[in-house]
Scaffold this motif. Structure first.
Motif, PDB file in Angstrom:
ATOM      1  N   TYR A 169      -7.922  12.085  -6.287  1.00  0.00           N
ATOM      2  CA  TYR A 169      -7.140  11.045  -6.045  1.00  0.00           C
ATOM      3  C   TYR A 169      -8.057   9.845  -5.384  1.00  0.00           C
ATOM      4  CZ  TYR A 169      -3.885   7.432  -4.780  1.00  0.00           C
ATOM      5  OH  TYR A 169      -3.175   6.276  -4.508  1.00  0.00           O
ATOM      6  N   CYS A 199       2.197   6.609  -2.268  1.00  0.00           N
ATOM      7  CA  CYS A 199       1.350   6.535  -3.303  1.00  0.00           C
ATOM      8  C   CYS A 199       2.321   6.164  -4.326  1.00  0.00           C
ATOM      9  CB  CYS A 199       0.436   7.560  -3.457  1.00  0.00           C
ATOM     10  SG  CYS A 199      -0.424   7.685  -5.073  1.00  0.00           S
ATOM     11  N   THR A 200       2.086   5.139  -5.159  1.00  0.00           N
ATOM     12  CA  THR A 200       3.062   4.702  -6.257  1.00  0.00           C
ATOM     13  C   THR A 200       2.146   4.751  -7.551  1.00  0.00           C
ATOM     14  OG1 THR A 200       2.581   2.524  -5.925  1.00  0.00           O
ATOM     15  CG2 THR A 200       4.638   3.355  -5.119  1.00  0.00           C
ATOM     16  N   CYS A 201       0.978   5.364  -7.551  1.00  0.00           N
ATOM     17  CA  CYS A 201       0.048   5.580  -8.872  1.00  0.00           C
ATOM     18  C   CYS A 201       0.591   6.454  -9.740  1.00  0.00           C
ATOM     19  CB  CYS A 201      -1.418   6.040  -8.356  1.00  0.00           C
ATOM     20  SG  CYS A 201      -2.157   5.081  -7.336  1.00  0.00           S
ATOM     21  N   CYS A 218      -3.934   3.943  -2.724  1.00  0.00           N
ATOM     22  CA  CYS A 218      -2.751   3.336  -2.032  1.00  0.00           C
ATOM     23  C   CYS A 218      -2.973   3.575  -0.569  1.00  0.00           C
ATOM     24  CB  CYS A 218      -1.475   4.154  -2.512  1.00  0.00           C
ATOM     25  SG  CYS A 218      -1.088   3.866  -4.204  1.00  0.00           S
TER      26      CYS A 218
HETATM   27 ZN    ZN Z   1      -1.773   5.678  -5.195  1.00  0.00          ZN
END
Ligand code: ZN
Ligand code: GLU
Length: 299
Positions: A119, A98-100, A123
């Motif tokens: 969440y 996950c890159t959020c 992603c």
């Molecule tokens: Zn993410």
């Protein structure tokens, strides 16, 4: 049956009265059951660590009359075990990168859970283009997890609704507490976890992970939180006072009183070893109160 408990301080500052209470509770619980008491330094989060705090905590424990079994374990030395555990979950396709950013999650408009916004699985639905600097989250299920806490009673949580897919490895590549604690409790053979009720909410996450790894779930007992006169939890953040060995007999006496153990008044002014002797011989978990209690800790 082995009986193994542990005290797992994070070395972000010296021992304070709140952490002393947790140490006293798990120590008495173990010693009253002729078990083993382990100490584990939870020094995963190096940026938050205070230099010298781990040694300071160990020396303070000794001065207060605690005697731990086996060698002290340092989580900072266990990265390879956590990586291996994460791999097991990866092979089961239960984790995803996950890159959020925090802001993206906050702005998603998703419902609030016990740890902030749930969440939204962005992603999971759309895999990020690159995994560099990705955090790793675990897929949670819409299913109740229930356990019987020996102090707080029956606790139920639905991880998907109450927590959401939580992080096991952070974007800065540090392993998360939830993963590390499960791996280490199992590796150390911990059977009885006695700790502060601020961690009650984390327990279903830990049970979920134990089930995925095929680990036994220990018994849990969550002691009430000590708060200061302003209603804040005693912690390093609220600047709870450090505790000093000279006051050990009085402080252990007060910790036991906080835990509902009615020591005879004359114990108050006796020697530390006599207080411990009384405490271990008379330890009664059923007397520990459930609720948060205020204690004066003026700075
Ligand atoms: Zn993410
Ligand atoms: N290291 C955690 C803390 O100091 C305690 C973890 C645990 O007992 O599971 O709050």
């Amino acid at each position: 049956m082995p009986y193994v408990g542990r005290f797992a301080p994070s070395p972000t500052g010296p021992l304070h009265f709140g952490s002393l209470i947790a140490a006293v509770a798990s120590y008495c619980d173990v010693k009253a059951n002729s078990g083993k008491w382990l100490v584990r330094i939870e020094d995963l989060d190096k940026p938050r660590e205070m230099k010298g705090a781990a040694d300071n905590i160990l020396r303070t424990l000794e001065a207060f009359g605690f005697a731990w079994d086996d060698e002290v374990v340092y989580q900072s030395q266990h990265a390879k075990f956590y990586a291996k555990a994460l791999n097991v979950l990866q092979n089961k396709q239960l984790i995803y990168p996950c890159t959020c950013t925090r802001k993206e999650i906050a702005d998603s408009g998703n419902a609030l859970g016990i740890d902030g916004v749930i969440y939204p699985k962005t992603c999971l639905k759309n895999a990020p283009v690159t995994n560099t600097h990705a955090a790793y989250r675990i897929i949670t299920l819409d299913k109740n997890i229930t356990f019987l806490d020996e102090i707080q009673g029956e606790i139920t949580q639905n991880l998907a609704h109450d927590v959401g897919d939580f992080i096991l490895k952070r974007a800065d590549s540090l392993f998360a507490y939830q993963l590390a604690v499960v791996v280490d409790d199992a590796a150390q053979g911990v059977t009885h976890v006695v700790r502060g009720a601020d961690l009650l909410d984390s327990t279903p996450r830990q049970i979920y992970l134990q089930q995925l790894f095929g680990f036994a779930t220990p018994h849990y007992a969550h002691i009430p939180i000590a708060s200061n006169l302003r209603g804040e939890k005693l912690s390093k953040q609220t600047l709870a006072k450090a505790i000093f060995p000279e006051a050990a007999p009085m402080l252990v006496f007060e910790a036991l009183a906080f835990l509902g153990q009615n020591l005879p008044k004359e114990t108050k002014n006796t020697r530390l070893d006599e207080i411990w002797h009384w405490a271990i011989n008379n330890w009664d978990l059923s007397k520990v109160p459930k609720r948060r209690q205020v204690i004066a800790d003026t700075n």
